[in-house]
Design an enzyme around this catalytic site. Structure first.
Site, PDB file in Angstrom:
ATOM      1  N   SER A 134     -35.950  47.463  54.027  1.00  0.00           N
ATOM      2  CA  SER A 134     -36.039  46.939  55.415  1.00  0.00           C
ATOM      3  C   SER A 134     -36.005  45.671  55.559  1.00  0.00           C
ATOM      4  O   SER A 134     -36.239  44.844  54.687  1.00  0.00           O
ATOM      5  CB  SER A 134     -37.314  47.478  56.169  1.00  0.00           C
ATOM      6  OG  SER A 134     -37.663  46.848  57.418  1.00  0.00           O
ATOM      7  N   TYR A 193     -46.393  45.605  55.145  1.00  0.00           N
ATOM      8  CA  TYR A 193     -45.255  46.290  55.325  1.00  0.00           C
ATOM      9  C   TYR A 193     -44.281  45.552  54.815  1.00  0.00           C
ATOM     10  O   TYR A 193     -43.325  45.940  53.843  1.00  0.00           O
ATOM     11  CB  TYR A 193     -44.989  46.682  56.650  1.00  0.00           C
ATOM     12  CG  TYR A 193     -43.619  47.429  56.940  1.00  0.00           C
ATOM     13  CD1 TYR A 193     -43.451  48.680  56.279  1.00  0.00           C
ATOM     14  CD2 TYR A 193     -42.529  46.850  57.529  1.00  0.00           C
ATOM     15  CE1 TYR A 193     -42.322  49.233  56.447  1.00  0.00           C
ATOM     16  CE2 TYR A 193     -41.314  47.614  57.311  1.00  0.00           C
ATOM     17  CZ  TYR A 193     -41.025  48.685  57.235  1.00  0.00           C
ATOM     18  OH  TYR A 193     -39.902  49.451  57.076  1.00  0.00           O
TER      19      TYR A 193
END
Length: 322
Positions: free
Chosen positions: A159, A185
């Protein structure tokens, strides 16, 4: 090193990427294939002739997805469902122990994002434990099956969130710093890229390459841990970014395109350790342009080696404890 580009782009769909491809005889595993871009990744691979296993935590949802893929592809015997909980090493080990025969494509697609502070079954921080360590255990457990294929590809869904944090090797589990879901994350997504870098270095001689990718901005169940206020703020930001021409949100079919490109395209045959977006290799940048680019810390070869070693040690310790 020549940067890889392709005829595809941000609006290409997974099915467009595999149009004309023949994956007959090739076997693939897609994690998290019961929702979001995992479904469309699996759909494209099945339509192109691959035999696909949906590795999912919720097998009932997996069976519903499998029924849809069989119906839309007309290939009743080509879609399989297997239980896999990446947050539990015992589940991962059971999956790899049960696998038989070669494996040509492993798509590490499943993931969690911005979770509250928590731990996996082994006591690892939830996001690193699921997104990185679970997939690390899966890929290393399937190494021999991948090597048996002769030209296997590992595709790791990362990501643009990797920009939020490098891998903090001396505090992977947030034991000595305040927990922040966004940083956790980001660290896990950086770890995904570093895994692809080191897996390629270690395994290229076995005919295995690994690449990471940014699928794009997509509304999927990945955002399920957001509050209503967070979701509304994100929607406003995406609308502003689209208006400014920075990026456009994608459909799940478009979001799966880069995963499928890396799994199937002859343009990346024998290529590994790189980060892609919109079916092109991303440029290395010091700061992201919207969602575009990859930061140097995600491709750092030294960090990749160190993370691999630490990951092996964590898995060994967890298995020793049973």
């Amino acid at each position: 090193m020549t940067r890889i580009t392709s005829p595809f782009g941000s609006t290409s769909t997974a099915l467009e990427v595999v149009d004309g491809a023949d994956l007959t005889g090739r076997r693939a595993v897609v994690t998290g294939a019961s929702s979001g871009i995992g479904v469309e990744t699996a759909r494209a691979l099945v339509h192109a002739g691959a035999d696909v296993t949906l590795a999912v935590r919720d097998t009932a949802a997996g069976e519903r997805t499998a029924a849809d893929l069989r119906r839309t592809s007309g290939r009743d015997d080509a879609v399989h469902v297997a239980a896999l909980d990446l947050a539990d090493l015992a589940s991962v080990d059971a999956f790899t122990a049960a696998w038989e025969g070669p494996l040509h494509v492993l798509v590490a697609n499943a993931g969690v994002m911005d979770t509250p502070r928590g731990t996996t079954a082994q006591g690892w921080e939830t996001q690193l434990g699921t997104n990185h360590l679970g997939h690390f255990a899966l890929a290393t457990g399937l190494h021999d099956a991948l090597a048996a294929a002769g030209d296997a590809r590992v595709v790791v869904v990362s990501s643009s969130g990797h920009a939020a944090s490098p891998v903090v090797l001396d505090d992977l589990m947030f034991e000595h710093r305040a927990y922040d879901g966004g940083l956790a994350y980001g660290q896990s997504k950086t770890a995904n890229v570093l895994f692809a870098v080191e897996a390629t270095r270690r395994w290229a001689g076995d005919g295995i390459t690994a690449n990471a990718l940014m699928p794009g901005g997509i509304w999927t169940p990945l955002q399920r841990h957001w509050s209503a206020e967070q979701r509304a703020a994100a929607e406003r930001q995406s609308e502003q970014a689209e208006a400014a021409g920075l990026f456009r949100m994608k459909s799940t079919e478009q979001g799966a395109a880069t995963s499928v490109f890396l799994a199937t395209s002859p343009l990346v045959a024998g290529v590994g350790g790189r980060y892609f977006e919109d079916c092109h290799e991303a440029e290395v940048v010091e700061q992201l342009d919207g969602l575009h680019g990859v930061l140097p810390h995600a491709l750092d070869a030294d960090d990749a080696r160190l993370l691999w070693d630490v990951s092996e040690e964590l898995l060994a310790a967890a298995r020793a404890q049973g």
